[in-house]
Design a protein around this motif. Structure first.
Motif, mmCIF file in Angstrom:
data_model
loop_
_atom_site.group_PDB
_atom_site.id
_atom_site.type_symbol
_atom_site.label_atom_id
_atom_site.label_comp_id
_atom_site.label_asym_id
_atom_site.label_seq_id
_atom_site.Cartn_x
_atom_site.Cartn_y
_atom_site.Cartn_z
ATOM 1 N N ILE A 296 1.214 -1.608 0.674
ATOM 2 C CA ILE A 296 0.505 -0.078 0.038
ATOM 3 C C ILE A 296 1.433 1.465 0.026
ATOM 4 C CG2 ILE A 296 -1.935 1.155 1.562
ATOM 5 C CD1 ILE A 296 -3.206 -1.868 2.036
ATOM 6 N N HIS A 297 2.051 1.456 0.830
ATOM 7 C CA HIS A 297 2.958 2.183 0.581
ATOM 8 C C HIS A 297 3.501 2.504 -0.342
ATOM 9 C CE1 HIS A 297 3.706 2.368 5.446
ATOM 10 N NE2 HIS A 297 2.501 2.965 5.459
ATOM 11 N N SER A 298 3.749 1.638 -1.103
ATOM 12 C CA SER A 298 4.598 1.538 -2.188
ATOM 13 C C SER A 298 4.086 2.714 -3.146
ATOM 14 C CB SER A 298 4.576 0.559 -3.113
ATOM 15 O OG SER A 298 3.676 -0.367 -3.594
ATOM 16 N N HIS A 299 2.753 2.563 -2.761
ATOM 17 C CA HIS A 299 1.755 3.669 -4.107
ATOM 18 C C HIS A 299 1.697 4.868 -3.581
ATOM 19 C CE1 HIS A 299 0.407 0.373 -6.996
ATOM 20 N NE2 HIS A 299 0.438 -0.778 -6.359
ATOM 21 N N GLY A 300 2.056 5.029 -3.057
ATOM 22 C CA GLY A 300 2.343 6.400 -1.920
ATOM 23 C C GLY A 300 0.827 6.554 -1.209
ATOM 24 N N ILE A 301 0.084 5.569 -0.347
ATOM 25 C CA ILE A 301 -0.949 5.845 -0.114
ATOM 26 C C ILE A 301 -0.827 5.068 1.655
ATOM 27 C CG2 ILE A 301 -3.313 4.782 0.586
ATOM 28 C CD1 ILE A 301 -3.830 4.226 -2.013
ATOM 29 N N ALA A 302 -1.020 6.108 2.395
ATOM 30 C CA ALA A 302 -0.414 5.940 3.802
ATOM 31 C C ALA A 302 -1.852 5.198 4.602
ATOM 32 C CB ALA A 302 -1.272 7.727 4.453
ATOM 33 N N VAL A 303 -0.766 4.280 5.473
ATOM 34 C CA VAL A 303 -1.712 2.864 6.249
ATOM 35 C C VAL A 303 -2.289 3.882 7.290
ATOM 36 C CG1 VAL A 303 -2.537 1.066 6.769
ATOM 37 C CG2 VAL A 303 -0.929 1.763 5.384
ATOM 38 N N GLN A 304 -3.639 4.069 8.271
ATOM 39 C CA GLN A 304 -4.224 3.983 9.354
ATOM 40 C C GLN A 304 -4.384 2.549 9.576
ATOM 41 O OE1 GLN A 304 -5.984 6.880 10.156
ATOM 42 N NE2 GLN A 304 -6.905 6.842 12.957
ATOM 43 N N VAL A 305 -4.221 2.185 10.798
ATOM 44 C CA VAL A 305 -4.618 0.891 11.212
ATOM 45 C C VAL A 305 -5.735 0.499 12.577
ATOM 46 C CG1 VAL A 305 -2.878 -0.533 10.102
ATOM 47 C CG2 VAL A 305 -2.447 0.232 12.461
ATOM 48 N N GLY A 306 -6.258 -0.247 11.819
ATOM 49 C CA GLY A 306 -7.742 -0.348 13.226
ATOM 50 C C GLY A 306 -6.828 -1.273 14.088
ATOM 51 N N ILE A 307 -7.121 -1.312 15.742
ATOM 52 C CA ILE A 307 -6.326 -2.839 16.098
ATOM 53 C C ILE A 307 -7.038 -2.163 17.568
ATOM 54 C CG2 ILE A 307 -4.634 -3.270 18.390
ATOM 55 C CD1 ILE A 307 -3.244 -3.559 15.220
ATOM 56 N N VAL A 308 -7.397 -4.132 18.042
ATOM 57 C CA VAL A 308 -8.777 -4.118 18.780
ATOM 58 C C VAL A 308 -7.651 -4.799 20.054
ATOM 59 C CG1 VAL A 308 -10.274 -5.363 19.674
ATOM 60 C CG2 VAL A 308 -10.617 -3.765 17.224
ATOM 61 N N PHE A 309 -8.059 -4.649 21.509
ATOM 62 C CA PHE A 309 -7.038 -5.263 22.456
ATOM 63 C C PHE A 309 -8.621 -6.037 23.259
ATOM 64 C CE2 PHE A 309 -3.896 -2.159 21.913
ATOM 65 C CZ PHE A 309 -2.941 -2.484 21.294
ATOM 66 N N GLY A 310 -8.463 -7.218 23.741
ATOM 67 C CA GLY A 310 -9.088 -7.817 24.408
ATOM 68 C C GLY A 310 -9.734 -9.112 24.221
ATOM 69 N N PHE A 311 -8.629 -9.971 23.131
ATOM 70 C CA PHE A 311 -9.669 -10.964 22.490
ATOM 71 C C PHE A 311 -9.104 -11.699 23.138
ATOM 72 C CE2 PHE A 311 -9.209 -8.453 18.417
ATOM 73 C CZ PHE A 311 -10.370 -8.539 18.670
ATOM 74 N N ASP A 312 -9.587 -13.286 23.786
ATOM 75 C CA ASP A 312 -9.835 -14.004 24.177
ATOM 76 C C ASP A 312 -8.015 -14.577 24.418
ATOM 77 O OD1 ASP A 312 -11.694 -13.744 24.977
ATOM 78 O OD2 ASP A 312 -12.742 -15.905 24.450
ATOM 79 N N HIS A 313 -7.617 -14.421 23.414
ATOM 80 C CA HIS A 313 -6.018 -15.342 23.295
ATOM 81 C C HIS A 313 -5.151 -14.161 23.358
ATOM 82 C CE1 HIS A 313 -8.441 -17.949 20.917
ATOM 83 N NE2 HIS A 313 -7.307 -19.087 20.746
ATOM 84 N N ASP A 314 -5.480 -13.308 23.704
ATOM 85 C CA ASP A 314 -4.803 -12.055 24.041
ATOM 86 C C ASP A 314 -4.492 -11.265 26.159
ATOM 87 O OD1 ASP A 314 -5.144 -10.481 21.255
ATOM 88 O OD2 ASP A 314 -6.355 -8.925 22.515
ATOM 89 N N GLY A 315 -2.808 -12.052 26.107
ATOM 90 C CA GLY A 315 -2.121 -12.136 26.846
ATOM 91 C C GLY A 315 -1.835 -10.833 27.535
#
Length: 432
Positions: A296-315
């Motif tokens: 995505i970056h290679s096309h000059g497009i910035a990336v904003q990611v969505g991250i969620v914390f608290g899933f059952d596999h998250d320690g």
């Protein structure tokens, strides 16, 4: 025979608590629901719009009808507003995400509720209201077509959100993620407006920075590519949401960039494959994240990611591991959220069956200031502290410099956002 003039007050609710939470997000884009529904009102209706992110509700203003939309964390506040208008003798209509998720609860605070999408029933209701024969509940029985969707009323946009316009081209998302309210509201039905109509509205905004308020602009790749070709001549900058799958389609990225795309919001959700599998998002392949962001970056497009914390596999280790990855990948911006089981979702139903819902105080279902369920591998206090750590570290000077130094995307777009988010995070930390 002339038709009597009617007055309609539309309210986009934002409770004081959620306003405080959202200030840390810096950019709170103009909500489009009410200006869009206003476009369906007949000419003899005088329509005004109060957006609580901008101004308070004026209860003394005489109107024939009040319509209110709101999300779950603002529900208690919305009910107070609705009850006050009804006590004054003004009929109240409630609609929006929370009403669709909890119709029986909402019905107790309204003369009329709308369950689901409103395009088909809204004009019908206004006619029936004038004739004194409206029903207490209007339910969408099928996904409405967007073929003849009107432009939203620009005169009812009130937020100063650092953009010059907001619109939508598509609605819905084809996926069925366990925690997502879209899967409940839209039943995974994706619809598109005619490309020519979207391009006309896109061009109608006098400024340069536009937000395409779509759930997933890449839900139909062929449609998206046709749309990008139509947007290109207007020479504006735009941002929208897309699934990570766009990284595998160079034509999509090339056409998006050529049409003015400067940033895509991509819901990674987690850097743990076990976690994304857990919530039915197996199409996200964590091992490919780094390569996808690079493409995505290679096309000059910035990336904003969505991250969620608290899933059952998250320690407890998930927070530092996530930040290490985002910094090494040179992600320009990130939105962090605490996993929140909104009522009506499959996640809520599962956690309720497991006895893990800690509160049904909807004001705490904000995804940023409160934990409303019992995580499996950490305490609620650890989850909240980890979320706060992620925000503070990601928008620290050290992280900003490290990430943007590796970024092939122009600083003119990414640096101001990082500085603004960093300032908000620092201010929040000092107050807490």
């Amino acid at each position: 025979m002339s038709t009597a003039t009617r007055t309609l007050l539309l309210i986009t609710v934002s409770s004081p608590d959620i306003q405080r939470v959202r200030r840390s997000r810096v950019l709170n884009f103009q909500q489009i629901t009410m200006p869009y529904l206003a476009a369906f009102a007949p000419p003899h209706w005088t329509v005004t719009h109060t957006d609580e992110m901008v101004s308070p509700v004026d209860f003394a203003k005489p109107v024939d009808l009040v319509a209110i939309t709101f999300h779950t964390p603002s529900a208690p506040h919305a009910y107070v507003i609705a009850d006050r208008f009804r006590q004054q003798g003004t009929p109240v209509v409630l609609g929006g995400p929370h009403v669709t998720l909890t119709p029986e609860e909402a019905q107790a605070h309204a003369d009329v509720i709308f369950v689901g999408e409103a395009e088909i029933q809204w004009p019908q209701f206004l006619r029936e209201f004038e004739e004194g024969r409206h029903r207490p509940r209007y339910c969408a029985t099928e996904p409405p077509s967007l073929e003849n969707a009107p432009m939203a009323r620009k005169d009812l946009f009130h937020r100063r959100d650092h953009t010059n316009g907001v619109l939508f081209a598509t609605r819905g998302c084809p996926y069925h993620c366990e925690f997502c309210t879209l899967a409940v509201m839209y039943q995974s039905h994706v619809r598109q407006r005619p490309v020519a109509a979207v391009a006309e509205e896109f061009a109608s905004f006098p400024g340069k920075v536009i937000i395409l308020w779509d759930d997933n602009i890449a839900s139909d790749m062929d449609y998206a590519k046709t749309l990008f070709r139509a947007l290109t001549p207007h020479r504006k900058w735009w941002s929208s949401q897309a699934s990570i799958q766009v990284a595998s389609d160079d034509e999509f990225l090339e056409l998006a960039a050529k049409s003015g795309c400067k940033q895509l919001f991509v819901g990674l959700e987690s850097i743990s494959q076990a976690s994304v599998n857990e919530v039915q998002k197996r199409f996200n392949h964590v091992s490919d994240y780094g390569r996808a962001i690079e493409r995505i970056h290679s096309h000059g497009i910035a990336v904003q990611v969505g991250i969620v914390f608290g899933f059952d596999h998250d320690g407890p280790a998930i927070f530092e591991e996530t930040l290490d990855f985002l910094e090494s990948a040179g992600v320009q911006n990130a939105t962090f959220n605490i996993l929140t089981p909104f009522p009506g979702t499959r996640l809520y139903q599962r956690l309720e069956a497991e006895g893990r819902i800690l509160t049904r105080d909807w004001s705490k279902y904000n995804g940023r200031a409160d934990v409303v369920f019992q995580p499996r591998l950490m305490s609620p206090e650890q989850l909240l502290a980890g979320y706060q750590y992620a925000n503070h570290r990601f928008y620290s000077w050290r992280s900003v410099c490290r990430r943007l130094a590796r970024s092939p995307v122009g600083l003119y777009w990414t640096l101001p956002l990082n500085l603004a988010y960093g300032f908000a995070a620092s201010r929040h930390r000092l107050k807490s």
